[in-house]
Structures are given as C-alpha cells and as structure tokens.
Design a protein around this motif. Sequence first.
Motif, short mmCIF file in Angstrom:
data_model
loop_
_atom_site.label_atom_id
_atom_site.label_comp_id
_atom_site.label_asym_id
_atom_site.label_seq_id
_atom_site.Cartn_x
_atom_site.Cartn_y
_atom_site.Cartn_z
N MET A 1 3.07 -7.01 0.36
CA MET A 1 2.80 -5.75 1.04
C MET A 1 3.57 -4.63 0.37
O MET A 1 4.62 -4.83 -0.20
CB MET A 1 3.18 -5.85 2.52
CG MET A 1 2.40 -6.93 3.29
SD MET A 1 2.87 -7.06 5.01
CE MET A 1 2.25 -5.52 5.64
N SER A 2 3.02 -3.44 0.45
CA SER A 2 3.63 -2.31 -0.22
C SER A 2 3.43 -1.05 0.61
O SER A 2 2.39 -0.87 1.26
CB SER A 2 3.01 -2.11 -1.62
OG SER A 2 3.40 -0.87 -2.16
N ARG A 3 4.39 -0.15 0.55
CA ARG A 3 4.25 1.13 1.25
C ARG A 3 3.20 2.01 0.60
O ARG A 3 2.81 3.02 1.16
CB ARG A 3 5.60 1.84 1.28
CG ARG A 3 6.16 2.20 -0.11
CD ARG A 3 7.60 2.69 0.01
NE ARG A 3 8.18 2.98 -1.29
CZ ARG A 3 8.13 4.16 -1.88
NH1 ARG A 3 7.52 5.18 -1.28
NH2 ARG A 3 8.71 4.34 -3.06
N PHE A 4 2.72 1.63 -0.58
CA PHE A 4 1.70 2.43 -1.26
C PHE A 4 0.28 2.01 -0.87
O PHE A 4 -0.68 2.64 -1.29
CB PHE A 4 1.87 2.32 -2.78
CG PHE A 4 3.20 2.83 -3.27
CD1 PHE A 4 3.53 4.18 -3.16
CD2 PHE A 4 4.12 1.96 -3.81
CE1 PHE A 4 4.75 4.65 -3.61
CE2 PHE A 4 5.36 2.42 -4.26
CZ PHE A 4 5.67 3.76 -4.15
N TRP A 5 0.15 0.94 -0.12
CA TRP A 5 -1.19 0.50 0.29
C TRP A 5 -1.83 1.48 1.25
O TRP A 5 -1.15 2.07 2.11
CB TRP A 5 -1.11 -0.85 0.97
CG TRP A 5 -0.86 -2.01 0.05
CD1 TRP A 5 -0.58 -1.97 -1.28
CD2 TRP A 5 -0.83 -3.39 0.44
NE1 TRP A 5 -0.39 -3.23 -1.76
CE2 TRP A 5 -0.55 -4.13 -0.74
CE3 TRP A 5 -1.02 -4.08 1.63
CZ2 TRP A 5 -0.44 -5.51 -0.73
CZ3 TRP A 5 -0.92 -5.45 1.65
CH2 TRP A 5 -0.64 -6.16 0.47
N SER A 6 -3.15 1.62 1.14
CA SER A 6 -3.90 2.32 2.17
C SER A 6 -3.92 1.46 3.43
O SER A 6 -3.83 0.22 3.34
CB SER A 6 -5.33 2.59 1.71
OG SER A 6 -5.34 3.44 0.58
N PRO A 7 -4.06 2.06 4.61
CA PRO A 7 -4.00 1.27 5.86
C PRO A 7 -4.97 0.11 5.90
O PRO A 7 -4.64 -0.97 6.41
CB PRO A 7 -4.31 2.31 6.94
CG PRO A 7 -3.84 3.60 6.35
CD PRO A 7 -4.14 3.51 4.88
#
Length: 352
Positions: A1-7
């Motif tokens: 998981m990454s904070r850059f992923w779209s929701p």
Amino acid sequence: MSRFWSPIVHSLTPYVAGEQPVISGLVKLNTNESPYGPSPLALEAISQATADTLRLYPDPTARDLRAAIAESFGLDANEVFVGNGSDEVLAHTFQGLLNHDGPLLFPDITYSFYPTYCRLYGIAFQQIPVDGEMRVRLDDYRRPCGAIILPNPNAPTGIGLPLAEVESLLRDRPDQVVVIDEAYVDFGGESAVPLVRHYPNLLVIQTLSKSRGLAGLRVGFAVGQRPLIEALERVKDSFNSYPLDRLALAGALAAWKDREWFERHRELIVASRQRLAAALRELGFEVLPSSANFLFARHPGKVGAVLAGELRSRKILVRRFSAARIEDFLRISIGTDEECDRLLAALGEILQ
C-alpha cells in the motif's frame, strides 16, 4: 500500500491468472491453452508482417479482421468489435454496456474476472447460485436487474446452456443487455451468434485464444447490432485506439481463415476430452459434463488442495479454486493424449 495510490486501488481485489512457470518437463494443464501450436498460415502471416511496416501504427479499425469474422457469420463488419483478448473486450463491455441502475446478474460460480470488473467500474452486481449439479438456471435470472452476463459454456464448470433457453431469456428481457461470453463455445457449445440479427440487446463475445491456439497473441471479439458495437468503439477510442498490433492483426486474420486447421484440431481436443473424462470416472472421479476444452472433476477420497499439490510435485499443473462449493474440484485443461496419459498415470499412483 502507498499514500500515492488513488482511493479506488485500495478497494480492488485483482484477478489471479493461472501460473505460467518455466519448468523443464512440465505438463501444463492449468490455463486452458491449446495443446497444439497455431495454424502454420498464422505463423507465416506473422513472419511476413515482421517488416519495416512495424514503424507504422496498425489499422485502428482492424478492418480486414472484422470483415472476415463478419463474413463467416453473415453479418456486417460494423457489427463486429475486436480487442486485445476477450478480457479487454469484456472490460469495455462492462464499462460501456453493463453499468445501469439495477444490478448486473451473473452466476456465483463462473469466470472470476466478472466481480473484479464490477469493482473496478463501480457496478452493482448479484451473483446467482448455480444449482446442486453446478448448472445455471435461467429462471433465476428473470428478476429486476440492470443487465445480465452469462458464460456459455460456463467456466470453470464447462457446462453449456441450450440455445433455446438463451433465446427465451432474450425474449423475456428486451430492455436489458444480455452478454453471452463464448470463450469455449467451439468445443461443443451452441453459439448465440445466429440470434444477433433478431435481438438488439444481445452481445456475444469470443476469443481466438482457445480453439485457434493464439493465447499468446491476445485477440478477442464481440458481435452485436450496431448500437452495442458503437458503445464499445466509443469506450475503446477513449482508452486506446490501437489495441491490436500489426502482428496480432496478421496472425488472427490468417488463423480465422484457416478453417481446416481449426476443425481438425478442435476435433482432436474434443476426442481427448471424452477419453480423459471416461478414464477419470474409472478412477472414481466425479466429472461434470463439459462442452469446453477442460474438465471439472473431484475425487470423493481426496481433498482438492492435496491432490493438486501431489500432481504439482510430479510436474503436472492443474487449476484449483478456493471458493466455497468448488474447493475440491480440479479444472483440468485438455492436453495432448501423451499429456493426458501422464496425468492419468500420476493420479493412479496418488490414489493408490
């Protein structure tokens, strides 16, 4: 998981494809590929297309391929859509034709990409249980819905629906799109393509991966009346105007025209399927009736995961699904007779 992923990425459960391992001496019966190479005419066409023209974009309309498919079905080329494998055709179909106010209906035991597409495109869906014999009951689809998609023959069961029942459903649901996914129809199913001219709500999807031996080339197509095909074209041209490269177009066209190769190798696979089914039953397996290029079978004395693991240790791959009701079944692709004999010999050892 990454904070850059779209929701949306956080909510996806991606489809898990069958293994493609590189193991010497492997008997690969897990992904429903043809055990035979493609038509020599297709290989020659691909070779000839490997030329300086690769610097140019391919025909975005796949005009010649669509015309050939249409001619064989007695349709117009504008009633044919082609894409990068039937999975891409399905993806465009889910987005362009199956997202409505009511839920999309499909079987609970079926191609596991269907719920993946629904989650990707935000489509509400209901999975309709197959009966105790793993058969689709079309009466269960006569309920409020936005659209319906049915694989025929179904996967992973291999069980086909009679064309008369499909037509009855089409008559009863004139206001909903009905998609018939015919990836395996060439091995004994009844195609709904002849119904296209009579039902504006029908879309039929097929592939060249199975019966034409072109899984590595990625070519699929849909046939339907012009308004449905136009919807797919609008989605495609908003996503990728060139889904099929020059090599794929050349190989697919040659393979489609080589009817003799197609019929000869289809007959070989059907004969091997019948032979393997009989042998598995002699070993005590329950084998579902198949109209596809695979069998769906389980043994009452063996846990499916254990049996698949025992086969794998002998360099034989089959497909097993962990879903409820089918966790002890193995989906066995039809290989050459030599590959089927190796499978049967291994099963004989394991069951002793």
